[in-house]
Design a protein around this motif. Structure first.
Motif, PDB file in Angstrom:
ATOM      1  N   ASP A 134       0.857  -1.125  -0.008  1.00  0.00           N
ATOM      2  CA  ASP A 134      -0.095   0.185  -0.099  1.00  0.00           C
ATOM      3  C   ASP A 134       0.910   1.265  -0.009  1.00  0.00           C
ATOM      4  N   LEU A 135       2.084   1.255   0.775  1.00  0.00           N
ATOM      5  CA  LEU A 135       2.851   2.258   0.732  1.00  0.00           C
ATOM      6  C   LEU A 135       3.365   2.495  -0.792  1.00  0.00           C
ATOM      7  N   HIS A 136       3.869   1.507  -1.650  1.00  0.00           N
ATOM      8  CA  HIS A 136       4.391   1.669  -2.642  1.00  0.00           C
ATOM      9  C   HIS A 136       3.604   1.012  -3.903  1.00  0.00           C
ATOM     10  N   ALA A 137       2.238   1.511  -3.916  1.00  0.00           N
ATOM     11  CA  ALA A 137       1.575   0.847  -5.109  1.00  0.00           C
ATOM     12  C   ALA A 137       1.351   1.450  -6.405  1.00  0.00           C
ATOM     13  N   ASP A 138       1.899   2.840  -6.317  1.00  0.00           N
ATOM     14  CA  ASP A 138       2.039   3.769  -7.382  1.00  0.00           C
ATOM     15  C   ASP A 138       3.070   3.224  -8.249  1.00  0.00           C
ATOM     16  N   PRO A 139       2.514   3.128  -9.836  1.00  0.00           N
ATOM     17  CA  PRO A 139       3.847   2.668 -10.570  1.00  0.00           C
ATOM     18  C   PRO A 139       4.977   3.494 -10.657  1.00  0.00           C
ATOM     19  N   MET A 140       4.597   4.637 -10.305  1.00  0.00           N
ATOM     20  CA  MET A 140       5.516   5.951 -10.611  1.00  0.00           C
ATOM     21  C   MET A 140       6.508   6.146  -9.380  1.00  0.00           C
ATOM     22  N   ASP A 141       6.415   5.257  -8.108  1.00  0.00           N
ATOM     23  CA  ASP A 141       7.140   5.162  -7.191  1.00  0.00           C
ATOM     24  C   ASP A 141       8.491   4.209  -7.723  1.00  0.00           C
ATOM     25  N   PRO A 142       9.575   4.939  -7.442  1.00  0.00           N
ATOM     26  CA  PRO A 142      10.937   4.072  -7.774  1.00  0.00           C
ATOM     27  C   PRO A 142      10.818   2.654  -6.893  1.00  0.00           C
ATOM     28  N   ALA A 143      10.213   2.724  -5.852  1.00  0.00           N
ATOM     29  CA  ALA A 143      10.048   1.311  -5.240  1.00  0.00           C
ATOM     30  C   ALA A 143       8.683   0.602  -5.539  1.00  0.00           C
ATOM     31  N   TRP A 144       8.254   0.831  -6.574  1.00  0.00           N
ATOM     32  CA  TRP A 144       7.101   0.228  -6.870  1.00  0.00           C
ATOM     33  C   TRP A 144       6.961  -1.348  -6.602  1.00  0.00           C
ATOM     34  N   ASN A 145       5.648  -1.598  -5.964  1.00  0.00           N
ATOM     35  CA  ASN A 145       5.409  -2.824  -5.460  1.00  0.00           C
ATOM     36  C   ASN A 145       4.036  -3.352  -6.115  1.00  0.00           C
ATOM     37  N   ILE A 146       4.144  -4.432  -6.731  1.00  0.00           N
ATOM     38  CA  ILE A 146       2.965  -4.954  -7.479  1.00  0.00           C
ATOM     39  C   ILE A 146       2.076  -5.652  -6.630  1.00  0.00           C
ATOM     40  N   SER A 147       2.517  -6.680  -6.142  1.00  0.00           N
ATOM     41  CA  SER A 147       2.010  -7.769  -5.435  1.00  0.00           C
ATOM     42  C   SER A 147       2.581  -8.030  -4.078  1.00  0.00           C
ATOM     43  N   ALA A 148       1.979  -8.220  -3.039  1.00  0.00           N
ATOM     44  CA  ALA A 148       2.380  -8.624  -1.718  1.00  0.00           C
ATOM     45  C   ALA A 148       1.365  -9.066  -0.839  1.00  0.00           C
ATOM     46  N   GLY A 149       1.690 -10.379   0.043  1.00  0.00           N
ATOM     47  CA  GLY A 149       0.848 -11.208   0.725  1.00  0.00           C
ATOM     48  C   GLY A 149       1.300 -12.239   1.398  1.00  0.00           C
ATOM     49  N   HIS A 150       0.446 -12.985   2.410  1.00  0.00           N
ATOM     50  CA  HIS A 150       1.092 -13.969   2.952  1.00  0.00           C
ATOM     51  C   HIS A 150       0.303 -15.271   2.702  1.00  0.00           C
ATOM     52  N   ILE A 151       1.115 -16.590   2.928  1.00  0.00           N
ATOM     53  CA  ILE A 151       0.548 -17.831   2.842  1.00  0.00           C
ATOM     54  C   ILE A 151       0.975 -18.715   4.028  1.00  0.00           C
ATOM     55  N   HIS A 152      -0.262 -19.355   4.316  1.00  0.00           N
ATOM     56  CA  HIS A 152       0.150 -20.231   5.396  1.00  0.00           C
ATOM     57  C   HIS A 152       0.290 -21.661   4.958  1.00  0.00           C
ATOM     58  N   VAL A 153       1.221 -22.395   5.494  1.00  0.00           N
ATOM     59  CA  VAL A 153       1.589 -23.858   4.885  1.00  0.00           C
ATOM     60  C   VAL A 153       1.199 -24.752   5.987  1.00  0.00           C
ATOM     61  N   GLY A 154       0.564 -25.781   5.511  1.00  0.00           N
ATOM     62  CA  GLY A 154       0.421 -27.095   6.383  1.00  0.00           C
ATOM     63  C   GLY A 154       1.739 -27.858   6.794  1.00  0.00           C
ATOM     64  N   TYR A 155       2.088 -28.383   7.552  1.00  0.00           N
ATOM     65  CA  TYR A 155       3.182 -28.869   7.993  1.00  0.00           C
ATOM     66  C   TYR A 155       3.238 -30.648   8.107  1.00  0.00           C
ATOM     67  N   ALA A 156       1.963 -30.889   7.345  1.00  0.00           N
ATOM     68  CA  ALA A 156       1.864 -32.358   7.171  1.00  0.00           C
ATOM     69  C   ALA A 156       2.484 -32.756   5.996  1.00  0.00           C
ATOM     70  N   MET A 157       2.570 -31.799   4.950  1.00  0.00           N
ATOM     71  CA  MET A 157       3.210 -32.238   3.570  1.00  0.00           C
ATOM     72  C   MET A 157       4.683 -32.473   3.701  1.00  0.00           C
ATOM     73  N   SER A 158       5.093 -33.222   2.773  1.00  0.00           N
ATOM     74  CA  SER A 158       6.697 -33.536   2.655  1.00  0.00           C
ATOM     75  C   SER A 158       7.503 -32.016   2.146  1.00  0.00           C
ATOM     76  N   LEU A 159       8.844 -32.038   2.511  1.00  0.00           N
ATOM     77  CA  LEU A 159       9.403 -30.818   2.217  1.00  0.00           C
ATOM     78  C   LEU A 159       9.421 -30.928   0.640  1.00  0.00           C
ATOM     79  N   ASP A 160       9.591 -31.906  -0.006  1.00  0.00           N
ATOM     80  CA  ASP A 160       9.672 -32.039  -1.630  1.00  0.00           C
ATOM     81  C   ASP A 160       8.199 -31.472  -2.428  1.00  0.00           C
ATOM     82  N   THR A 161       7.066 -31.733  -1.552  1.00  0.00           N
ATOM     83  CA  THR A 161       5.838 -30.991  -1.814  1.00  0.00           C
ATOM     84  C   THR A 161       5.743 -29.489  -1.651  1.00  0.00           C
ATOM     85  N   ALA A 162       6.525 -29.263  -0.529  1.00  0.00           N
ATOM     86  CA  ALA A 162       6.453 -27.735  -0.080  1.00  0.00           C
ATOM     87  C   ALA A 162       7.055 -27.183  -1.066  1.00  0.00           C
ATOM     88  N   ILE A 163       8.224 -27.719  -1.524  1.00  0.00           N
ATOM     89  CA  ILE A 163       9.192 -26.781  -2.447  1.00  0.00           C
ATOM     90  C   ILE A 163       8.352 -26.699  -3.742  1.00  0.00           C
TER      91      ILE A 163
END
Length: 380
Positions: free
Chosen positions: A249-278
């Motif tokens: 939200d601080l850098h959503a303007d395309p004219m911002d030299p530090a323009w940021n297009i996408s950002a967010g968080h993902i929760h990952v279940g720990y029952a999956m194998s590491l290969d699956t998570a990768i």
């Protein structure tokens, strides 16, 4: 005669419905990690722990690449999230197998990852982004300042399941409502920037949520892609998730030299194998870079986006210049080889010379990455 039909029917019909409703509500509440694991809780067997020198500064973890490609920043906390992004660390002390994030898969983005180590088991950890409010805040504002990432994905551990939960947003809790971390001060203190944010204020993810869920489903791996309207939990995952949405939200303007297009968080279940998570991490990153490509104008001459410069690209660019071909936005950007905002015969000529081995478009060619089937038994 005593009538018992209606009460009995209520018991028979309503109790199961109420149980289902309660189950749904519980799933909604506990779908994200909201608890503090005891310090020293056991680690999964796949975890690799590397020493963290107490004398290291944050500068030691940042090694800029020798190019000007836009940057994607990844963060992780507890396993599997730190392990599944380890190969994106540019720090050889914590990724001795070598950094794969330099122009990852030829997609035109450098990917950097930061995460803690857990030599004593689950808990606060050591190094970058310890499970600690003060440490996370300090590391956050340092690294986003150094990287100015075009996109950010923060990963956090969910419960003992296979969920890949793309949070729709995050909430800045009242300061006293945050769950205690491991070291005093146990909650965000008044020296942190987030204290100036409105309490109970919501910020929202700008990751390509549906596209990512569709890609994970199509891959057929053992993850359950889901999304939420909002992560309203009160521990470090929501804390850093809020920072990701806030930075956007601080850098959503395309004219911002530090323009940021996408950002967010993902929760990952720990029952999956590491290969699956990768594997799920790679699919998520491909969905993200595809999304970024649809927003950023890439002037590389590859008009048909097949990963090569050919005479066909030059011919299509010439058709755009003459008005005989109506381009998509991606085609128009690629055909504008010199990046001046117009597609001309000169652009077509330069693309043709590139096909002959003399590329001169202002953006480097980004090779298309083709995903080949993997042995699915390795990812269960």
């Amino acid at each position: 005669m005593k009538t018992t039909f209606f009460p009995d029917m209520i018991n028979v019909v309503m109790k199961p419905l109420l149980m289902v409703l309660v189950s749904i509500l519980l799933v909604a509440v506990v779908s994200a990690q909201v608890i503090r694991e005891p310090e020293g809780a056991s680690l999964p067997g796949y975890v690799e722990v590397y020493d963290v020198s107490p004398g290291r500064s944050m500068d030691d973890y940042y090694q800029p690449a020798d190019d000007d490609l836009p940057i994607i920043m990844l963060t992780g906390y507890w396993p599997p999230t730190n392990e599944m992004i380890r190969r994106f660390s540019a720090d050889p002390d914590h990724n001795p197998d070598g950094w794969v994030g330099d122009n990852w898969e030829g997609r035109g983005y450098n990917v950097y990852a930061y995460f803690p180590e857990f030599p004593g088991g689950l808990g606060q950890g050591e190094g970058n982004f310890k499970v600690d409010y003060q440490d996370t805040s300090a590391d956050w504002w340092y690294y986003v300042g150094e990287l100015e990432p075009i996109a950010i994905i923060c990963f956090g551990r969910a419960f003992n399941n296979h969920k890949w939960e793309l949070e729709g947003g995050a909430r800045n809790q009242q300061m006293n409502n945050w769950i205690d971390d491991y070291t005093a001060p146990f909650k965000p203190n008044f020296g942190l920037p987030i204290v100036e944010e409105p309490p109970d204020f919501d910020r929202f993810s700008t990751l390509p949520i549906q596209e990512t869920m569709d890609a994970l489903t199509a891959a057929g791996i053992l993850v359950e892609p889901i999304t939420s309207t909002l992560d309203s939990s009160a521990f470090l995952c929501n804390f850093i998730g809020y920072h990701a949405c806030w930075y956007h939200d601080l850098h959503a303007d395309p004219m911002d030299p530090a323009w940021n297009i996408s950002a967010g968080h993902i929760h990952v279940g720990y029952a999956m194998s590491l290969d699956t998570a990768i594997w799920a991490t790679e699919i998520t990153l491909r969905s993200l870079t595809d999304h970024l490509d649809g927003v950023i104008c890439i002037n590389d001459g590859d008009v048909n986006n097949d990963g090569y410069l050919t005479a066909a690209d030059a011919q299509t660019a010439f058709g755009i210049a003459l008005g005989s071909h109506a381009p998509t936005p991606l085609e128009e950007c690629a055909a504008d080889c010199n990046g001046d905002g117009f597609v001309t015969a000169a652009d077509a000529q330069t693309i043709f010379m590139g096909a002959l081995g003399q590329p001169d478009c202002i953006d480097p060619l980004r090779k298309t990455y083709r995903v080949y089937p993997k042995n699915s038994s390795l990812y269960l």
